[in-house]
Design a protein around this motif. Structure first.
Motif, PDB file in Angstrom:
ATOM      1  N   CYS A   1     -13.417 -23.811  30.400  1.00 41.36           N
ATOM      2  CA  CYS A   1     -14.896 -25.257  30.405  1.00 41.36           C
ATOM      3  C   CYS A   1     -15.897 -24.483  29.481  1.00 41.36           C
ATOM      4  CB  CYS A   1     -16.217 -25.298  31.944  1.00 41.36           C
ATOM      5  SG  CYS A   1     -15.304 -25.233  33.097  1.00 41.36           S
ATOM      6  N   GLU A   2     -16.229 -23.621  28.709  1.00 42.17           N
ATOM      7  CA  GLU A   2     -17.008 -23.534  27.586  1.00 42.17           C
ATOM      8  C   GLU A   2     -15.834 -24.023  26.319  1.00 42.17           C
ATOM      9  OE1 GLU A   2     -17.623 -19.014  27.357  1.00 42.17           O
ATOM     10  OE2 GLU A   2     -19.023 -19.375  29.101  1.00 42.17           O
ATOM     11  N   MET A   3     -14.370 -23.742  26.497  1.00 41.48           N
ATOM     12  CA  MET A   3     -13.795 -24.119  25.133  1.00 41.48           C
ATOM     13  C   MET A   3     -13.861 -25.509  25.549  1.00 41.48           C
ATOM     14  SD  MET A   3     -10.293 -21.816  25.013  1.00 41.48           S
ATOM     15  CE  MET A   3      -9.923 -21.805  27.043  1.00 41.48           C
ATOM     16  N   ASN A   4     -13.677 -26.112  26.405  1.00 42.48           N
ATOM     17  CA  ASN A   4     -14.095 -27.604  26.509  1.00 42.48           C
ATOM     18  C   ASN A   4     -15.179 -28.087  25.479  1.00 42.48           C
ATOM     19  OD1 ASN A   4     -11.293 -27.857  27.491  1.00 42.48           O
ATOM     20  ND2 ASN A   4     -11.664 -28.118  29.472  1.00 42.48           N
ATOM     21  N   ILE A   5     -15.543 -27.731  25.937  1.00 42.81           N
ATOM     22  CA  ILE A   5     -17.339 -27.685  25.789  1.00 42.81           C
ATOM     23  C   ILE A   5     -17.635 -27.490  23.889  1.00 42.81           C
ATOM     24  CG2 ILE A   5     -19.973 -27.231  25.595  1.00 42.81           C
ATOM     25  CD1 ILE A   5     -20.058 -26.670  28.719  1.00 42.81           C
ATOM     26  N   GLN A   6     -16.976 -26.519  23.767  1.00 42.95           N
ATOM     27  CA  GLN A   6     -16.943 -26.576  22.442  1.00 42.95           C
ATOM     28  C   GLN A   6     -16.093 -27.606  21.671  1.00 42.95           C
ATOM     29  OE1 GLN A   6     -19.064 -24.331  20.494  1.00 42.95           O
ATOM     30  NE2 GLN A   6     -19.689 -23.943  22.354  1.00 42.95           N
ATOM     31  N   ALA A   7     -14.477 -28.418  22.184  1.00 43.16           N
ATOM     32  CA  ALA A   7     -14.743 -29.368  22.195  1.00 43.16           C
ATOM     33  C   ALA A   7     -15.605 -30.273  21.965  1.00 43.16           C
ATOM     34  CB  ALA A   7     -12.935 -29.612  22.621  1.00 43.16           C
ATOM     35  N   GLU A   8     -16.338 -30.505  23.066  1.00 38.44           N
ATOM     36  CA  GLU A   8     -16.418 -31.258  22.680  1.00 38.44           C
ATOM     37  C   GLU A   8     -17.794 -31.853  21.924  1.00 38.44           C
ATOM     38  OE1 GLU A   8     -16.546 -34.458  25.315  1.00 38.44           O
ATOM     39  OE2 GLU A   8     -14.867 -33.756  25.935  1.00 38.44           O
ATOM     40  N   LYS A   9     -18.930 -30.452  21.620  1.00 40.43           N
ATOM     41  CA  LYS A   9     -19.697 -30.725  20.622  1.00 40.43           C
ATOM     42  C   LYS A   9     -18.868 -31.008  19.015  1.00 40.43           C
ATOM     43  CE  LYS A   9     -21.849 -26.731  21.478  1.00 40.43           C
ATOM     44  NZ  LYS A   9     -22.394 -24.967  21.562  1.00 40.43           N
ATOM     45  N   ILE A  10     -17.682 -30.250  19.032  1.00 45.47           N
ATOM     46  CA  ILE A  10     -17.110 -30.622  18.292  1.00 45.47           C
ATOM     47  C   ILE A  10     -17.126 -32.216  17.427  1.00 45.47           C
ATOM     48  CG2 ILE A  10     -15.093 -30.670  16.564  1.00 45.47           C
ATOM     49  CD1 ILE A  10     -14.833 -27.523  17.293  1.00 45.47           C
ATOM     50  N   GLU A  11     -16.077 -32.958  18.432  1.00 42.58           N
ATOM     51  CA  GLU A  11     -16.083 -34.108  18.822  1.00 42.58           C
ATOM     52  C   GLU A  11     -17.408 -35.189  18.818  1.00 42.58           C
ATOM     53  OE1 GLU A  11     -14.029 -37.758  18.501  1.00 42.58           O
ATOM     54  OE2 GLU A  11     -12.985 -35.718  18.173  1.00 42.58           O
ATOM     55  N   LEU A  12     -18.351 -34.964  18.475  1.00 37.02           N
ATOM     56  CA  LEU A  12     -19.375 -35.216  18.950  1.00 37.02           C
ATOM     57  C   LEU A  12     -20.338 -35.465  17.834  1.00 37.02           C
ATOM     58  CD1 LEU A  12     -22.063 -34.208  22.470  1.00 37.02           C
ATOM     59  CD2 LEU A  12     -20.635 -37.172  22.158  1.00 37.02           C
ATOM     60  N   VAL A  13     -20.556 -33.851  17.157  1.00 31.73           N
ATOM     61  CA  VAL A  13     -20.655 -34.086  15.839  1.00 31.73           C
ATOM     62  C   VAL A  13     -19.704 -34.667  14.239  1.00 31.73           C
ATOM     63  CG1 VAL A  13     -20.947 -32.408  13.580  1.00 31.73           C
ATOM     64  CG2 VAL A  13     -21.361 -31.588  15.940  1.00 31.73           C
ATOM     65  N   LYS A  14     -18.432 -34.814  14.716  1.00 34.04           N
ATOM     66  CA  LYS A  14     -17.972 -35.885  14.234  1.00 34.04           C
ATOM     67  C   LYS A  14     -18.238 -37.691  13.907  1.00 34.04           C
ATOM     68  CE  LYS A  14     -13.615 -33.666  13.952  1.00 34.04           C
ATOM     69  NZ  LYS A  14     -12.030 -33.935  14.800  1.00 34.04           N
ATOM     70  N   MET A  15     -18.234 -37.524  15.635  1.00 35.43           N
ATOM     71  CA  MET A  15     -18.968 -39.103  15.656  1.00 35.43           C
ATOM     72  C   MET A  15     -20.421 -39.370  15.423  1.00 35.43           C
ATOM     73  SD  MET A  15     -16.988 -39.175  20.236  1.00 35.43           S
ATOM     74  CE  MET A  15     -19.043 -40.661  20.149  1.00 35.43           C
ATOM     75  N   LEU A  16     -21.125 -38.258  15.032  1.00 32.57           N
ATOM     76  CA  LEU A  16     -22.380 -38.316  14.787  1.00 32.57           C
ATOM     77  C   LEU A  16     -22.597 -38.687  12.502  1.00 32.57           C
ATOM     78  CD1 LEU A  16     -26.029 -38.299  15.130  1.00 32.57           C
ATOM     79  CD2 LEU A  16     -25.696 -35.738  14.915  1.00 32.57           C
ATOM     80  N   LEU A  17     -21.536 -37.884  12.249  1.00 31.12           N
ATOM     81  CA  LEU A  17     -21.300 -38.011  11.271  1.00 31.12           C
ATOM     82  C   LEU A  17     -20.831 -39.091  10.077  1.00 31.12           C
ATOM     83  CD1 LEU A  17     -20.320 -34.155  10.204  1.00 31.12           C
ATOM     84  CD2 LEU A  17     -22.396 -35.135   9.974  1.00 31.12           C
ATOM     85  N   ASP A  18     -20.456 -39.859  11.711  1.00 27.85           N
ATOM     86  CA  ASP A  18     -19.197 -41.548  10.999  1.00 27.85           C
ATOM     87  C   ASP A  18     -20.179 -42.502  11.036  1.00 27.85           C
ATOM     88  OD1 ASP A  18     -17.264 -40.045   9.910  1.00 27.85           O
ATOM     89  OD2 ASP A  18     -15.999 -40.574  12.054  1.00 27.85           O
ATOM     90  N   THR A  19     -21.267 -42.136  12.103  1.00 29.31           N
ATOM     91  CA  THR A  19     -21.968 -43.295  12.525  1.00 29.31           C
ATOM     92  C   THR A  19     -22.882 -43.631  11.193  1.00 29.31           C
ATOM     93  OG1 THR A  19     -23.330 -44.615  13.591  1.00 29.31           O
ATOM     94  CG2 THR A  19     -24.320 -42.179  13.545  1.00 29.31           C
TER      95      THR A  19
END
Length: 109
Positions: A35-53
């Protein structure tokens, strides 16, 4: 979530393994790590989306979510008695004062 595929002939063995406390603790540890690894992957994905918007409304919405999350810790909403019960239960678990599900159900059927 882990799903086990077990044929009916090995069910008794499977049940014995799962009822072993060490197995449960190791499994829980593995699940938490996954779950912790999945959370880290989710956070990275969110950062990417935030940077792209380029949409300021999205950025403002995200800020509001974080501000609300920081101010709403459920622990603060609990009564003193509720907090004491949770702390007591945590100590019991740490001290190994636990009952497995089957034993509990046998006593209360």
């Amino acid at each position: 979530m882990y799903i086990f595929s077990v044929d009916i002939t090995s069910w008794a063995l499977f049940k014995k393994i799962v009822s072993n406390q060490n197995f449960r603790l190791k499994s829980l540890f593995l699940i938490i790590n996954k779950c912790e690894m999945n959370i880290q992957a989710e956070k990275i994905e969110l950062v990417k989306m935030l940077l792209d918007t380029e949409n300021p409304k999205i950025i403002e919405s995200i800020k509001k979510v974080f501000k609300k999350a920081k101010t709403s810790d459920f622990w603060e909403d609990l009564s003193v008695d509720q907090r004491k019960e949770i702390e007591k239960a945590s100590l019991e678990i740490e001290n190994g004062e636990i009952t497995d599900y089957e034993s509990f159900m046998q006593k209360h059927r």
